[in-house]
Design an enzyme around this catalytic site. Structure first.
Site, PDB file in Angstrom:
ATOM      1  N   TRP A  75       7.392   4.742   7.022  1.00 12.78           N
ATOM      2  CA  TRP A  75       8.806   4.349   7.059  1.00 12.78           C
ATOM      3  C   TRP A  75       9.538   5.490   6.395  1.00 12.78           C
ATOM      4  O   TRP A  75       9.399   5.721   5.202  1.00 12.78           O
ATOM      5  CB  TRP A  75       9.016   3.043   6.291  1.00 12.78           C
ATOM      6  CG  TRP A  75      10.402   2.498   6.396  1.00 12.78           C
ATOM      7  CD1 TRP A  75      10.925   1.762   7.418  1.00 12.78           C
ATOM      8  CD2 TRP A  75      11.451   2.621   5.429  1.00 12.78           C
ATOM      9  NE1 TRP A  75      12.238   1.427   7.145  1.00 12.78           N
ATOM     10  CE2 TRP A  75      12.584   1.943   5.943  1.00 12.78           C
ATOM     11  CE3 TRP A  75      11.553   3.239   4.193  1.00 12.78           C
ATOM     12  CZ2 TRP A  75      13.782   1.858   5.255  1.00 12.78           C
ATOM     13  CZ3 TRP A  75      12.764   3.157   3.502  1.00 12.78           C
ATOM     14  CH2 TRP A  75      13.860   2.463   4.033  1.00 12.78           C
ATOM     15  N   GLY A 102       5.358   6.209  -1.141  1.00 11.85           N
ATOM     16  CA  GLY A 102       6.205   6.357  -2.330  1.00 11.85           C
ATOM     17  C   GLY A 102       7.158   7.523  -2.160  1.00 11.85           C
ATOM     18  O   GLY A 102       7.370   8.003  -1.041  1.00 11.85           O
TER      19      GLY A 102
END
Ligand code: F6R
Length: 608
Positions: A75, A102
Site C-alpha cells: 500500500w 512501515g
C-alpha cells in the site's frame, strides 16, 4: 501499511508466499512481489496491481524455484504504485533483498549520505534505502549489518531480509510494525499477521520491538538490539482457519456482518457472571474505578464513532466526564492528564499508528491507559496498562462491522462496571440492562434476516451523489458510522449531522430528491428529530427513517421507515447500525464495487 511474508523449509517457497500474500492483501494491494532463493541465485518478481498479476507472471510461483523466500503486498506510501516501487528491493547486484512494512522517516537524509558515497537508487521508496544501507554496512555478518542499520533508521518497520552469502537463512526484525514468526516441522515463517500462515502452523512467536530473528529451515534464533540471544515462548493460535476465509459469502464484509450476533455474544457472555459484570483482565478494582476523575476515549474512524456513543453511556450511567478524541488530534493537543485520568484506546487492529502514539503519550503524561483491542498480542494490547479484548475474530473486510459492534459491547460493559462501582446505578436497573444486553445478539440476527428490505431500498440510490445522515445524541453517533460506512465503500459523498445543527448552514444543500437518513432511537429526542425531518422534507428531501418499533408516528413524515427492536436507549447503536451497514453494503454492491477492498484504503493504518 503493507503485508510481508516469508518461508524457509523443505517445500517450494513461492506457492507458500503467494498463498500467504493472498491472506494479507487487506493490508495493501497496489502491487506485490517476492524474492526466492534457490541457494545459488535470488530471483525477484514484482508487479503493480493485485496479487493475481504476480501469480500469473510467475505461473503460480512455478518459475521461481527455491525453498527460501520473502514476499510483499504493498500500500503505497513513498512513491506511486508501480513495478519499480513494488517490493522486494535490493542492493545493486541483488545480493541483499528486503521486504518492508512501515515508513523510514529519515530516509531522505540516509539516501543523500549513500548517494554521496556513490550509491544509485532506482525507486522512490524508503525501502530501497534499507537495502543499500545494508550493503554499505555488510562485512559478511548479517546480524551486525542489520543492527547497524537499525541504529540509524527512524520510523517504523517490519523487515524480511535475505543475503546471497547466507543461503538457508532469512532475517526478520521489527519496530512499531507487526511481525509474527511461525514454526512447523516443514519449515519456518514470518508474516505481518497470523492468517497468512495459519494454514501451515498454529505455533507462533510475537516479535517485540527491536527484536531480530534468524530463521533457518529447522531452527529459530531470537536476538535483542544488542545482539544478545533471547529465549521466547511460542503462543498457540486457537482461531478456526475457516474464520479467516470467506465462508461461502460473496464478500468478507457480508460474512463479517453476519458474524455480528456471535461476535457480540462472544464479547459479552464470558463477562456476565454471578449476576453482574466480571472483567478478568480489567486490572482495576472498585476503589480504582472510583478514583478515576475523567475518561478520554481516543481512536480513529469507526472506532472513534464507538467512543462518541460511549461518551453518552458513561456520562449518563456512571456520571463521569468523558472526552472523545480523534487519535491524530489527541497526540498533538497537549491533553491534561494525570494519574486519575483513564485513557481508553479503541482499536480493532491494535496497530493504528495514531492510536498507538496517543497511547504512548498518555502513558508518558502519567495517565492510566486501557486498550479495547481485537488483535491479541498487537502493539496497543501489549503497551496499554490493561486490555479489554473484543472477541470479534479476524476482520478482513476493510470496512469494519463486527469489530465495531464488539467495541460497543466492550464500552457498554465498562460503563456499567464504572456505574456499579460508583453507585450511580441501582442493582435492579443494572439487572434490567444486563438482560437488554443479553437480547442484543438475537435482535441483531433478526435485523440481518431482513436484509432484502434494505437491499431493495439501496438499489434506488445507486446513482446518488450526496446523502445526509441526521440524528441527535446517540443517534448522531450512529449517523456518523452510517455515513462513513456508505462513503468508504460506495464512493458516494455523505455527511452526518447532529440533526439540530443542519439549519446552521448545511440545509442549503438539501434539494429535490436528496436522500436524508434520519435516526430516531432516543425517546427524549424523538419529537425534536421529527421536526428536523419536517424541515428537510419541506425542502424536497426524501427521508428514510431508522427508528424503534412502535414509533409509528414517524411514518407520517418519513418516506420509508426501518424499525429496530426495542432495547435500552443507551444500547440502540448496536441495532440501528445494522440497517445502515447493510445500506452502505448494498449500494456499493449495486454499483459493482469491491466492498472488501475499497480504493485508497487499507485495513490496518500503521502510518501517521
Ligand atoms: C472504517 C474503518 C476505519 C477504522 C480505523 C481504526 O470502516 O474500519 O475507520 O475503524 O482505521 O482502525 P483500528 O480500529 O484498527 O484502530
Amino acid at each position: 501499511m503493507c503485508g510481508i511474508v516469508g518461508y524457509i523449509g523443505n517445500k517450494q517457497a513461492a506457492p507458500i508466499l503467494l498463498d500467504g500474500l493472498g491472506k494479507l492483501e487487506y493490508r495493501g494491494y497496489d502491487s506485490a512481489g517476492m524474492a526466492v532463493f534457490d541457494g545459488q541465485e535470488i530471483r525477484i518478481a514484482k508487479a503493480k496491481g493485485r496479487l493475481k498479476v504476480l501469480y500469473n507472471m510467475t505461473r503460480g510461483g512455478g518459475t521461481m524455484p527455491g525453498t527460501a523466500g520473502i514476499g510483499h503486498t504493498r500500500w503505497a506510501t513513498h512513491g506511486e504504485p508501480s513495478d519499480t516501487n513494488a517490493h522486494p528491493h535490493s542492493n545493486e547486484d541483488a545480493s541483499i533483498v528486503v521486504v518492508h512494512n512501515g515508513i523510514i522517516e529519515n530516509y531522505m537524509k540516509l539516501k543523500k549520505k549513500l548517494e554521496a558515497r556513490g550509491y544509485q537508487f532506482h525507486s522512490e521508496t524508503d525501502t530501497e534505502v534499507i537495502a543499500q544501507m545494508l550493503d554499505y554496512y555488510y562485512r559478511g555478518n548479517p546480524l551486525e549489518a542489520i543492527m547497524k542499520v537499525m541504529h540509524r533508521m527512524e520510523g517504523s518497520y517490519a523487515l524480511g531480509i535475505m543475503f546471497r552469502d547466507h543461503p538457508g537463512e532469512i532475517y526478520a526484525v521489527r519496530k512499531d510494525s507487526p511481525l509474527v514468526v511461525g514454526q512447523s516441522p516443514e519449515g519456518n515463517f514470518i508474516a505481518s499477521d497470523v492468517p497468512a500462515i495459519l494454514k501451515y502452523t498454529r505455533e507462533v512467536y510475537f516479535i517485540e520491538n527491536e527484536e531480530l530473528v534468524c530463521l533457518k529451515a529447522d531452527s529459530l534464533n531470537f536476538y535483542n538490539i544488542d545482539e544478545e540471544e533471547l529465549q521466547k515462548e511460542p503462543v498457540t493460535i486457537e482461531w478456526d482457519i475457516h474464520a479467516a476465509e470467506k465462508g461461502g459469502y460473496a464478500y468478507f464484509m457480508m460474512k463479517e456482518m453476519q458474524e455480528q450476533p456471535k461476535a457480540v455474544a462472544d464479547t459479552l457472555n464470558p463477562r456476565l457472571k454471578n449476576g453482574g459484570i466480571e472483567i478478568e483482565e480489567l486490572g482495576m478494582d472498585e476503589e480504582e474505578l472510583r478514583a478515576v476523575e475523567k475518561i478520554f476515549i481516543v481512536a480513529c474512524g469507526s472506532a472513534y464513532h464507538t467512543g462518541v456513543t460511549a461518551k453518552y453511556v458513561f456520562e449518563g450511567l456512571a456520571r463521569i466526564p468523558v472526552e472523545v478524541d480523534l487519535a491524530s488530534e489527541f497526540r498533538y493537543r497537549n491533553p491534561i492528564l494525570n494519574k486519575n485520568t483513564l485513557v481508553l484506546i479503541v482499536s480493532q487492529s491494535g496497530e493504528t499508528a495514531d492510536s498507538l502514539a496517543a497511547l504512548r503519550q498518555a502513558r508518558a503524561l502519567g495517565s492510566r491507559t486501557m486498550g479495547i483491542v481485537n488483535v491479541v498480542g498487537s502493539s496497543i494490547a501489549r503497551e496499554a496498562d490493561s486490555v479489554l479484548y473484543t472477541w470479534a475474530g479476524p476482520e478482513i473486510a476493510v470496512a469494519t462491522t463486527k469489530a465495531y459492534s464488539t467495541q460497543l459491547i466492550a464500552l457498554y460493559l465498562l460503563a456499567l462496571k464504572f456505574a456499579s462501582a460508583r453507585g450511580t446505578l441501582r442493582k435492579e436497573e443494572l439487572q434490567t440492562m444486563l438482560e437488554d444486553l443479553r437480547q442484543l445478539p438475537e435482535q441483531i440476527s433478526l435485523l440481518l434476516s431482513h436484509k432484502e428490505k434494505v437491499q431493495k431500498f439501496a438499489n434506488r440510490y445507486l446513482a446518488a451523489e450526496h446523502i445526509f445522515f441526521i440524528g441527535r445524541g446517540i443517534d448522531y453517533a450512529i449517523s456518523l458510522e452510517g455515513s462513513l460506512k456508505l462513503k468508504e465503500i460506495s464512493y458516494i459523498h455523505s455527511e452526518a449531522y447532529a440533526a439540530g445543527e443542519l439549519k446552521h448552514g448545511t440545509i442549503s444543500l438539501i434539494e429535490e430528491g436528496r436522500l436524508v437518513v434520519a435516526v430516531l432511537t432516543q425517546p427524549e429526542l424523538y419529537k425534536k428529530t421529527i421536526s428536523n425531518i419536517v424541515e428537510v422534507k419541506s425542502r424536497g428531501a426524501f427521508v428514510m427513517a431508522v427508528t424503534t418499533a412502535g414509533n409509528t408516528e414517524v411514518e407520517k413524515v418519513a418516506d420509508y421507515v426501518i424499525y429496530i427492536p426495542e432495547t435500552n436507549p443507551y444500547f440502540t447503536n448496536s441495532l440501528a447500525v445494522i440497517p445502515l451497514q447493510l445500506f452502505g453494503y448494498y449500494v456499493a454492491i449495486g454499483k459493482g464495487l469491491d466492498v472488501d477492498k475499497p480504493r485508497n484504503l487499507a485495513k490496518s493504518v500503521t502510518v501517521e
